[in-house]
Design a protein around this motif. Structure first.
Motif, short mmCIF file in Angstrom:
data_model
loop_
_atom_site.label_atom_id
_atom_site.label_comp_id
_atom_site.label_asym_id
_atom_site.label_seq_id
_atom_site.Cartn_x
_atom_site.Cartn_y
_atom_site.Cartn_z
N VAL A 22 19.21 -1.94 5.32
CA VAL A 22 19.58 -1.92 3.93
C VAL A 22 18.44 -3.03 3.42
O VAL A 22 18.09 -2.60 2.28
N LEU A 23 18.17 -4.07 3.89
CA LEU A 23 17.16 -4.93 3.60
C LEU A 23 15.74 -4.01 3.31
O LEU A 23 15.19 -4.05 2.36
N ARG A 37 11.85 -1.78 0.02
CA ARG A 37 10.77 -0.54 -0.48
C ARG A 37 11.17 -0.20 -1.76
O ARG A 37 10.43 0.28 -2.70
N GLU A 38 12.38 -0.14 -2.21
CA GLU A 38 12.75 0.49 -3.32
C GLU A 38 12.32 -0.33 -4.38
O GLU A 38 11.56 0.04 -5.49
N SER A 39 12.31 -1.58 -4.34
CA SER A 39 11.73 -2.76 -5.28
C SER A 39 10.25 -2.41 -5.48
O SER A 39 9.65 -2.52 -6.75
N ARG A 40 9.46 -2.40 -4.30
CA ARG A 40 7.94 -2.03 -4.42
C ARG A 40 7.68 -1.01 -5.08
O ARG A 40 6.79 -0.79 -6.02
N GLU A 41 8.40 0.41 -4.92
CA GLU A 41 8.16 1.55 -5.36
C GLU A 41 8.40 1.60 -7.00
O GLU A 41 7.74 2.19 -7.69
N LEU A 86 5.07 -5.41 7.31
CA LEU A 86 5.80 -5.06 6.11
C LEU A 86 6.41 -3.67 6.29
O LEU A 86 7.53 -3.20 5.87
N SER A 87 5.49 -2.67 6.70
CA SER A 87 6.15 -1.18 6.82
C SER A 87 7.44 -1.09 7.82
O SER A 87 8.30 -0.50 7.71
N GLU A 88 7.13 -1.79 8.86
CA GLU A 88 8.25 -1.96 9.91
C GLU A 88 9.49 -2.50 9.10
O GLU A 88 10.58 -2.14 9.53
N ILE A 89 9.39 -3.71 8.48
CA ILE A 89 10.44 -4.13 7.76
C ILE A 89 10.92 -3.20 6.81
O ILE A 89 12.34 -2.94 6.84
N GLU A 90 10.21 -2.45 6.01
CA GLU A 90 10.64 -1.46 5.22
C GLU A 90 11.52 -0.17 5.80
O GLU A 90 12.42 0.29 5.21
N ARG A 91 11.02 0.07 7.16
CA ARG A 91 11.71 1.26 7.68
C ARG A 91 13.03 0.65 8.55
O ARG A 91 13.66 1.26 9.15
N GLY A 92 13.22 -0.65 8.44
CA GLY A 92 14.26 -1.33 9.13
C GLY A 92 14.03 -1.36 10.74
O GLY A 92 15.09 -1.43 11.73
#
Length: 104
Positions: free
Chosen positions: A21-22, A27-31, A51-57
Motif C-alpha cells: 500500500v505504501l 507511485r500514485e503521488s509521483r505520477e 525506489l522502484s522496488e519500494i513502489e512495487r511493494g
C-alpha cells in the motif's frame, strides 16, 4: 447423530501488505505530479532501482527512507501515512466477515 452443515466459504483476496500500500501511494503521488522515478530517487538520496522496488511493494523501507522519499515528493509524512491507513481501513470495512458457527 447431528446433521453435517456445509458452509460455503467465499474465496477472499489476501489483505495487502503495508509495504504494498505504501508503494502504491508513493507511485500514485509521483505520477500525479508528473515526476520521473529517477528524479525523485536522486532527491531522496537512493537509487532508482531501490525506489522502484519500494513502489512495487518488494522492499520494506526504513522510516528514514520513507521520510526521504515523501520529502522528495513534497508530501507531509503524516498525510502519506494517513492515506495508507485510510486505504487499509476501506479494505477492512468492505471485506465480509464470512460465515461463522457458534457452539452452544
Amino acid at each position: 447423530m447431528g446433521d453435517i452443515i456445509r458452509i460455503h466459504r467465499e474465496r477472499r483476496e489476501p489483505e495487502p501488505l503495508w509495504r504494498e500500500v505504501l508503494g502504491r501511494k508513493l507511485r500514485e503521488s509521483r505520477e500525479e505530479q508528473g515526476r520521473r522515478l529517477v528524479d525523485i530517487a536522486e532527491r531522496a538520496g537512493i537509487s532508482p532501482q531501490y525506489l522502484s522496488e519500494i513502489e512495487r511493494g518488494r522492499k520494506e523501507p526504513s522510516s528514514e527512507m520513507i521520510a526521504a522519499v515523501s520529502g522528495a515528493l513534497g508530501i507531509e509524512l503524516s498525510r502519506l501515512l494517513g492515506g495508507i491507513s485510510a486505504d487499509l481501513n476501506r479494505r477492512t470495512i468492505h471485506r465480509s466477515a464470512g460465515p461463522m458457527l457458534m457452539a452452544a
